[in-house]
Scaffold this active site. Structure first.
Site, PDB file in Angstrom:
ATOM      1  N   SER A  64     -22.486  28.578  12.294  1.00  0.00           N
ATOM      2  CA  SER A  64     -22.896  27.920  13.546  1.00  0.00           C
ATOM      3  C   SER A  64     -22.570  28.705  14.809  1.00  0.00           C
ATOM      4  O   SER A  64     -23.047  28.341  15.890  1.00  0.00           O
ATOM      5  CB  SER A  64     -22.240  26.544  13.655  1.00  0.00           C
ATOM      6  OG  SER A  64     -22.827  25.670  12.742  1.00  0.00           O
ATOM      7  N   LYS A  67     -25.388  29.818  16.855  1.00  0.00           N
ATOM      8  CA  LYS A  67     -26.107  28.877  17.734  1.00  0.00           C
ATOM      9  C   LYS A  67     -25.892  29.187  19.223  1.00  0.00           C
ATOM     10  O   LYS A  67     -26.711  28.823  20.057  1.00  0.00           O
ATOM     11  CB  LYS A  67     -25.661  27.446  17.408  1.00  0.00           C
ATOM     12  CG  LYS A  67     -26.017  27.031  15.970  1.00  0.00           C
ATOM     13  CD  LYS A  67     -25.363  25.717  15.587  1.00  0.00           C
ATOM     14  CE  LYS A  67     -25.688  25.327  14.151  1.00  0.00           C
ATOM     15  NZ  LYS A  67     -25.000  24.069  13.758  1.00  0.00           N
ATOM     16  N   TYR A 191     -33.595  29.474  10.568  1.00  0.00           N
ATOM     17  CA  TYR A 191     -32.275  28.881  10.852  1.00  0.00           C
ATOM     18  C   TYR A 191     -31.240  29.310   9.798  1.00  0.00           C
ATOM     19  O   TYR A 191     -30.150  29.774  10.139  1.00  0.00           O
ATOM     20  CB  TYR A 191     -32.415  27.349  10.906  1.00  0.00           C
ATOM     21  CG  TYR A 191     -31.100  26.621  10.978  1.00  0.00           C
ATOM     22  CD1 TYR A 191     -30.398  26.515  12.175  1.00  0.00           C
ATOM     23  CD2 TYR A 191     -30.541  26.034   9.837  1.00  0.00           C
ATOM     24  CE1 TYR A 191     -29.174  25.861  12.239  1.00  0.00           C
ATOM     25  CE2 TYR A 191     -29.325  25.375   9.889  1.00  0.00           C
ATOM     26  CZ  TYR A 191     -28.645  25.290  11.088  1.00  0.00           C
ATOM     27  OH  TYR A 191     -27.430  24.645  11.136  1.00  0.00           O
ATOM     28  N   TYR A 243     -18.150  20.097  17.763  1.00  0.00           N
ATOM     29  CA  TYR A 243     -18.650  18.794  17.267  1.00  0.00           C
ATOM     30  C   TYR A 243     -17.690  17.677  17.657  1.00  0.00           C
ATOM     31  O   TYR A 243     -17.218  17.646  18.784  1.00  0.00           O
ATOM     32  CB  TYR A 243     -18.892  18.849  15.742  1.00  0.00           C
ATOM     33  CG  TYR A 243     -19.598  20.125  15.373  1.00  0.00           C
ATOM     34  CD1 TYR A 243     -20.919  20.318  15.754  1.00  0.00           C
ATOM     35  CD2 TYR A 243     -18.948  21.164  14.725  1.00  0.00           C
ATOM     36  CE1 TYR A 243     -21.570  21.496  15.470  1.00  0.00           C
ATOM     37  CE2 TYR A 243     -19.593  22.350  14.430  1.00  0.00           C
ATOM     38  CZ  TYR A 243     -20.905  22.509  14.813  1.00  0.00           C
ATOM     39  OH  TYR A 243     -21.542  23.670  14.537  1.00  0.00           O
ATOM     40  N   VAL A 261     -18.828  27.065   9.947  1.00  0.00           N
ATOM     41  CA  VAL A 261     -18.200  26.669   8.675  1.00  0.00           C
ATOM     42  C   VAL A 261     -17.771  27.863   7.828  1.00  0.00           C
ATOM     43  O   VAL A 261     -17.117  27.682   6.804  1.00  0.00           O
ATOM     44  CB  VAL A 261     -19.063  25.727   7.797  1.00  0.00           C
ATOM     45  CG1 VAL A 261     -19.090  24.322   8.335  1.00  0.00           C
ATOM     46  CG2 VAL A 261     -20.428  26.283   7.556  1.00  0.00           C
TER      47      VAL A 261
HETATM   48  O1  DON Z   1     -26.504  24.182   8.767  1.00  0.00           O
HETATM   49  C1  DON Z   1     -25.373  24.264   8.299  1.00  0.00           C
HETATM   50  O2  DON Z   1     -24.811  23.315   7.782  1.00  0.00           O
HETATM   51  C2  DON Z   1     -24.675  25.610   8.385  1.00  0.00           C
HETATM   52  N1  DON Z   1     -25.625  26.682   8.256  1.00  0.00           N
HETATM   53  C3  DON Z   1     -23.941  25.752   9.684  1.00  0.00           C
HETATM   54  C4  DON Z   1     -22.996  24.610   9.985  1.00  0.00           C
HETATM   55  C5  DON Z   1     -21.772  25.017  10.697  1.00  0.00           C
HETATM   56  O3  DON Z   1     -21.400  26.161  10.747  1.00  0.00           O
HETATM   57  C6  DON Z   1     -20.948  23.920  11.268  1.00  0.00           C
HETATM   58  N2  DON Z   1     -19.738  24.455  11.876  1.00  0.00           N
HETATM   59  N3  DON Z   1     -18.634  24.265  11.906  1.00  0.00           N
END
Ligand code: DON
Length: 309
Positions: A64, A67, A191, A243, A261
């Site tokens: 993420s 982003k 994405y 978040y 993540v």
């Molecule tokens: O879309 C997802 O779930 C992952 N590619 C990215 C989510 C993420 O990194 C949330 N962060 N803490």
């Protein structure tokens, strides 16, 4: 003022000794293969000095954190029209929440929750083939980090493509409201791939420098974004970057930050430093447990919180 080098080394030593490290993400199967004991940190101060410690040269999945950069690119393309598709309020819910999207008629709360980032990716994709859009995102990262070797981890992208059912649900739901323009599978493909960009702490801290320097890339003097836009991206990182853990991050660390993540966090101390930390174990909100602890220690010792020393 303590020496940055000394502080960074001390923090890495302290983090190595910690036993509580959180849980490595496993909902993207490929991410579960990462060593939970890894810890890296890279700090680039306003004059360009770099302090690194631990596994700062090991590439990890930025997830993420990408982003921040897709938001920057999309704002460059469509400007404030972006805010017709995506809000800019903290969500107070998990990064992949579905329920909020239904209540708010398919408009994601902010560009950092998954739904919002998928909508932003769709804006970058419009008028292009997925391969071109992805190339543009990757080249942007390489330009910001001043490093053409940055690549996408194809195994991580494929792993999420196979298992990303919840993101597919979010994208399809937004499509039903016309918030997604392109074929859902194209938008999701771009994405998943930009989330799978692999970078080291050093590369990520390099890429964040334009947010430290009011929109300028300090290695070339080139303007990446206006100072107003840099300030606003930092504001969204502060309020939405973690978040439903954003309040706690602001309370403990006091800097704009964006987590992923994969266990990385990019944090910006405006006019002072670009900081990247990485430790794969996550807390309940999906943010790096030791990453935040390290940033908390760093801002405290350096007096870098935006809320005062
Ligand atoms: O879309 C997802 O779930 C992952 N590619 C990215 C989510 C993420 O990194 C949330 N962060 N803490």
């Amino acid at each position: 003022m303590p020496s940055l080098d000394v502080v960074v080394k001390e923090i890495a030593d302290e983090m190595r000794r910690r036993t509580e490290r959180g849980e490595v993400a496993s909902y993207i199967p490929e991410l579960a293969r990462v060593d939970p004991a890894a810890f890296g940190i890279a700090v680039i101060d306003a004059t360009g000095n770099i302090a690194v410690a631990g596994d700062s040269e090991t590439p990890f999945s930025i997830q993420s954190i990408s982003k921040v950069f897709t938001l920057t690119l999309a704002l460059g393309k469509v400007g404030d029209r972006l805010w017709r598709r995506v809000g800019r309020e903290p969500s107070g819910s998990s990064f992949n929440s579905i329920v909020q999207l239904e209540r708010e008629c398919g408009i994601p709360r902010n560009p950092f929750i998954n739904a919002g980032a998928i909508a932003v990716t769709d804006l970058i994709l419009s008028g292009h083939q997925p391969r071109e859009a992805l190339g543009e995102i990757l080249r942007f990262m390489q330009f910001l980090a001043d490093d053409p070797t940055i690549t996408i981890d194809k195994a991580v992208a494929a792993s999420e493509q196979r298992t990303g059912f919840r993101n597919a649900a979010l994208a399809n739901y937004m499509k039903s409201y016309g918030v997604i323009e392109n074929p859902v599978e194209f938008t999701l493909g771009v994405y998943f791939h930009h989330c799978a960009i692999a970078m080291t702490c050093r590369q990520l801290a390099m890429a964040g420098r334009f947010l430290v320097h009011a929109g300028l890339n300090p290695s070339t003097g080139a303007r990446v974004v206006s100072s107003e836009r840099a300030r606003r991206i930092n504001a969204i990182m502060l309020t939405c970057g973690h978040y439903d853990g954003s309040g706690e991050f602001a309370y403990r660390v006091g800097l704009p930050g964006k987590s992923g993540v994969g266990g990385g966090i990019l944090a910006i101390a405006p006019e002072r430093a670009s900081i990247a930390v990485w430790s794969p174990g996550l807390d309940a909100a999906g943010n790096s447990h030791l990453g935040r602890a390290a940033l908390e220690a760093l801002t405290k010792r350096m007096g870098w919180s935006i809320f005062g020393a």
